[in-house]
Each structure stands twice: as C-alpha cells, then as structure tokens.
Design a protein around this motif. Structure first.
Motif, short mmCIF file in Angstrom:
data_model
loop_
_atom_site.label_atom_id
_atom_site.label_comp_id
_atom_site.label_asym_id
_atom_site.label_seq_id
_atom_site.Cartn_x
_atom_site.Cartn_y
_atom_site.Cartn_z
N ARG A 111 0.86 -1.19 0.00
CA ARG A 111 0.00 0.00 0.00
C ARG A 111 0.89 1.23 0.00
O ARG A 111 1.83 1.32 0.80
CB ARG A 111 -0.88 0.05 1.26
CG ARG A 111 -1.89 -1.05 1.32
CD ARG A 111 -2.80 -0.94 2.54
NE ARG A 111 -3.49 -2.19 2.74
CZ ARG A 111 -4.23 -2.49 3.78
NH1 ARG A 111 -4.40 -1.59 4.74
NH2 ARG A 111 -4.82 -3.66 3.89
N GLU A 113 1.24 4.05 1.40
CA GLU A 113 0.88 4.93 2.50
C GLU A 113 2.10 5.75 2.88
O GLU A 113 3.21 5.47 2.41
CB GLU A 113 0.45 4.11 3.71
CG GLU A 113 -0.79 3.28 3.45
CD GLU A 113 -1.33 2.65 4.71
OE1 GLU A 113 -2.12 3.31 5.38
OE2 GLU A 113 -0.97 1.50 5.01
N LEU A 120 4.36 0.48 6.63
CA LEU A 120 5.28 0.34 5.50
C LEU A 120 4.50 0.32 4.20
O LEU A 120 3.28 0.24 4.20
CB LEU A 120 6.04 -1.00 5.65
CG LEU A 120 7.01 -1.06 6.81
CD1 LEU A 120 7.09 -2.47 7.35
CD2 LEU A 120 8.37 -0.58 6.39
N ARG A 257 -14.35 -0.13 10.23
CA ARG A 257 -13.33 -0.76 9.39
C ARG A 257 -13.33 -0.14 7.98
O ARG A 257 -14.36 0.21 7.43
CB ARG A 257 -13.51 -2.27 9.26
CG ARG A 257 -13.74 -2.98 10.55
CD ARG A 257 -12.49 -3.53 11.17
NE ARG A 257 -11.69 -4.26 10.19
CZ ARG A 257 -10.46 -3.93 9.89
NH1 ARG A 257 -9.86 -2.92 10.44
NH2 ARG A 257 -9.80 -4.63 9.00
N ALA A 279 -3.09 -0.70 15.58
CA ALA A 279 -3.92 -1.83 15.14
C ALA A 279 -3.06 -3.05 14.83
O ALA A 279 -2.19 -3.02 13.97
CB ALA A 279 -4.73 -1.45 13.92
N LEU A 280 -3.31 -4.12 15.58
CA LEU A 280 -2.57 -5.37 15.32
C LEU A 280 -3.27 -6.18 14.24
O LEU A 280 -2.64 -6.85 13.44
CB LEU A 280 -2.54 -6.22 16.59
CG LEU A 280 -1.55 -5.86 17.68
CD1 LEU A 280 -1.87 -6.65 18.93
CD2 LEU A 280 -0.13 -6.14 17.22
P1 AMP Z 1 -6.37 -3.97 7.09
O1 AMP Z 1 -6.36 -4.88 5.89
O2 AMP Z 1 -6.21 -2.52 6.75
O3 AMP Z 1 -7.47 -4.25 8.02
O4 AMP Z 1 -5.03 -4.31 7.88
C1 AMP Z 1 -4.90 -5.44 8.67
C2 AMP Z 1 -3.64 -5.33 9.50
O5 AMP Z 1 -2.50 -5.23 8.64
C3 AMP Z 1 -3.57 -4.07 10.35
O6 AMP Z 1 -4.23 -4.26 11.58
C4 AMP Z 1 -2.09 -3.88 10.52
O7 AMP Z 1 -1.61 -4.71 11.56
C5 AMP Z 1 -1.52 -4.38 9.21
N1 AMP Z 1 -1.25 -3.26 8.28
C6 AMP Z 1 -2.12 -2.63 7.46
N2 AMP Z 1 -1.50 -1.68 6.72
C7 AMP Z 1 -0.20 -1.72 7.09
C8 AMP Z 1 0.98 -1.00 6.68
N3 AMP Z 1 0.94 -0.06 5.74
N4 AMP Z 1 2.16 -1.31 7.26
C9 AMP Z 1 2.24 -2.28 8.21
N5 AMP Z 1 1.17 -2.99 8.62
C10 AMP Z 1 -0.03 -2.72 8.08
#
Ligand code: AMP
Length: 416
Positions: A111, A113, A120, A257, A279-280
C-alpha cells in the motif's frame, strides 16, 4: 548507489530469525485449528480490488500500486489478501466439493501509504478466512483465534473492539443518515473528510482528527440502532460465546473498518505496546463478497494481521546470531574435502548444524568466529592428527579437547 524503495525493508538473516519463529508458530497454530495454508499470486487484475475493497476507500483511491501491462490489462500489487482468497475460492468452485473452507495465509501486501513506525509500503500480513458458515460460532472462532495468537506470542496489553454493521442495505441507509447528521458541520471538515462524507460517509467514523472525532461522537447516529433483530441476535450470540471463553472485548459502536465488503460482525485488536499505529489485526464478516465477485451466495468471515506490528508489540531483540552446533576449523586447502565429508556425515547422520570456514583464516580467528556462533564443539583438522586418521574435537563449554578417530566421530557426538 541504488537503494531500496521508501517504505520497504531488507530483512537480513539475523532479522529473519524472529520472523521465521513467528511463522513456525503460526503454521502449527493454524494446523491445530483445522486451517490450511493458501498462497495466491502477489499481483491480480485491478478490478478484483476495486470491486471488493471498494472504489471509495483510501486503499483503492490512492494507495494501490497499479500499472498497465503490455496487453493493456490493468494489474495491481495486492493491498490485502481476502479478495485474492475469495477469487481463488470462486474460480475453483470449492463450495461444490467442500461445504466449508478454512484458509490461512502469510505474505507481503503493498500500500502506498506515508511510511512511519509500524506502517510500511511493503508489509507482511497473516490472516484467516472461513468461507461457508453463517453461524455465530464461526465468528467466535475467528475472533478467539486472533486473541489466542497474540496471547501465544506473549502480548498482554490487548484490546478487542467489536461491532456489527448489520446486513442488507443497513450500511447504505445508515450512511445517508450519517451524512445528513454531519453535513451541517461541513465547514469544520478538511477536504478529504468532505470527500469521505460525500462518497463513503462511514469512513468519517475512522477519522484520526480529534475535532472530527468530537463532532462525530456528539452527533452521529449509532449503526447499532439500525441493525435488524436477526443481526442483533447474531451479535449477542457471538459475544455470549466470547464471554464463556473469557475473552474480554469492548462493544465500540463507532467501529466500521476501512474496507467496503464487511457485513454484520467487525472487530479490531489493538495493543498499547504500539504507538500511533496501534492496530494489530482487523477483520469481520463479508457475507456478500463471494456472490459479488461472481460466486454463489456463501457467507464468510476472516481477519488480517500485520507481521511487523506483531514484531513491534513483541519487542524482540532483532540482532540474534545464527548459531551452529559444530564449527569445523579448516586451515589448509588440502584438508577441505575431508572437512566437508565430515560436515556432511554429521548433518546426515545426526541432523546437527555444522559450519565450515571458507576463508582460510588463522585458527585464532576461526575459534573467535566459532564462539560468536555459539558453537558447542569445534573440529580442528591438523596434519599431525590427520596422519593418524584423527581430528581434534574441542568441547567449547567444558573447554576440553580430544583426538578422535574420524571413523568414530558420529559415535563420539552420539555419546556427548
Ligand atoms: P487492514 O487490511 O487494513 O485491516 O489491515 C490489517 C492489518 O495489517 C492491520 O491491523 C495492521 O496490523 C496491518 N497493516 C495494514 N497496513 C499496514 C501497513 N501499511 N504497514 C504495516 N502494517 C499494516
């Protein structure tokens, strides 16, 4: 000098040790819960993500790595894995051969970001998807697995937040009322919040902006007031099981979410061991996704978790050394083949780790290296011993050494 891309990381062998340990534990954990590993491609057609994650999400709008291939097909590096798992499930028509499919995955996601601690551009996720059951016990299993994984890795400062987004057009109906309740504050919102309010109003609830959070808390309706009796019953059944499992959670009525495909149960696990990116793990039900992507009407639930966030929460020493059991001190070119034969013999017969120096360094510096690798034994090949078909074996912990016949090396180590 060519450098790695911002937001990506090289993982050198000593940093990999912790990750490999985590993966080993996860593999066992998943297997004892009846989940099997699935590996899908790292890139997919862009449409898969725009249709599943949602066109008006940050991920699809601005964070995907997308390019047009030579045959003019738009491709994207996966920003998450649920879409790919569901695509594969539909493509293989798995519901025809198994009434329920339970998958887990570990791998990189991408991603674009703004990189910071715990965030990351290439990061790693593990997660599970249970496709086939509409029942609350499936929700409870998924949430309890997330909880138990963090407990297994020794993380205590955990918080689980749960909510229900309802089913049917609740999301849409709620979104309209949410927008109506907040539109009078439009002068207080920044540009991106105004776009969210217009295109995907539920995302406003995710805002990290304190002023916006206050407006939302005081004025937004609760999605929970909109959900049907059946959805409410489902939610109560889920938390009832969690209560019996002694898993503590909070019901956060503002939790939505960021991905569009969720229905009914959504949850997030956070840890105060982490900083701003706390967020873990996040997950929920996505009862419409299989159908929306071209499959049958099959309910599903899963979660995704970040490996880097888990590592941060575990606060591990990331400078571990790669250890060896036996270090063969190899000084002379003409003894190298013999040294390698002995190494192979010990690896094959006893399954021990054997390291051979290939720099022809002095005995002293090889012994120093053996110490650094925490070698339990060193084997020294020198002319005097070799003439008698022997080698010198040194027990590094007890600081004693013996000349041993090469033919007896295996039995020597077996008795040690
Ligand atoms: P999500 O798919 O956005 O719900 O992300 C699930 C989990 O992935 C999050 O709770 C984070 O632990 C991890 N995560 C999401 N985006 C990132 C990122 N850019 N860098 C590191 N970990 C991430």
């Amino acid at each position: 000098m060519i450098k790695n891309i911002k937001g990506t990381k090289d993982l050198l062998p000593n940093a990999m040790l912790n990750i490999l340990d985590i993966e080993r534990h996860l593999n066992i954990f998943m297997n004892i819960h009846g989940y099997g590993e699935i590996r899908t491609p790292i890139f997919e057609s862009t449409e898969l993500f725009s249709r599943s994650v949602g066109e008006h999400t940050d991920i699809v709008n601005k964070e995907m790595y997308t390019w047009v291939d030579q045959n003019k097909q738009s491709l994207t590096l996966r920003p998450e894995m649920t879409a790919s798992v569901v695509r594969s499930y539909i493509q293989k028509q798995l519901w025809k051969t198994e009434p329920i499919s339970k998958f887990y995955y570990i791998g990189p996601s991408f991603r674009r970001e703004r990189p910071q601690k715990g965030r990351l551009r290439q990061f790693h996720q593990f997660g599970i998807e249970a496709i086939g059951s509409p029942n609350p016990e499936q929700d409870a299993e998924v949430i309890s697995m997330a909880y138990n994984i963090y407990k297994m890795f020794g993380i205590d400062n955990l918080e689980i937040k749960i909510n229900s987004l309802g089913s049917g057009n609740i999301r849409k109906k709620y979104g309209i009322d949410l927008r109506d309740s907040l539109i009078k504050f439009k002068n207080e919102f920044n540009e991106s919040e105004l776009i969210r309010l217009e295109k995907n109003p539920l995302r406003i609830l995710d805002s990290k902006n304190k002023k916006t959070q206050k407006i939302v808390n005081e004025n937004a309706p609760n999605i929970f007031d909109y959900i049907s009796d059946e959805d409410n019953q489902h939610f109560n059944d889920v938390i009832n099981i969690l209560d019996q499992l002694k898993i503590t959670y909070t019901h956060d009525q503002k939790l939505v979410r960021g991905l569009d495909y969720y229905t009914k149960t959504v949850f997030e696990v956070t840890s105060s061991n982490l900083g701003a990116q706390d967020a873990l793990c996040g997950g929920g039900r996505y009862n419409n996704l299989v159908k929306e992507l071209g499959g049958e009407n099959i309910p599903a639930i899963g979660f995704a978790a970040g490996v880097e966030r888990l590592l941060l929460a575990m606060n591990l020493e990331d400078n571990r050394t790669i250890d060896t059991d036996v270090y063969i001190v190899n000084i002379e070119k003409q003894y190298t083949a013999k040294a390698m034969q002995i190494a192979d013999l010990l690896r094959k017969e006893l399954g021990v780790a054997v390291y051979i120096d290939s720099l022809r360094r002095s005995i002293k510096s090889q012994m120093r290296h053996a110490n650094k690798m925490n070698a339990k034994f060193t084997i020294i090949l020198d002319l005097e011993n070799l003439k008698k078909d022997k080698v010198l074996i040194k027990n590094m912990n007890e600081n004693k050494q013996e000349s041993i016949l090469i033919n007896n090396i295996v039995s020597y180590f077996e008795s040690e």
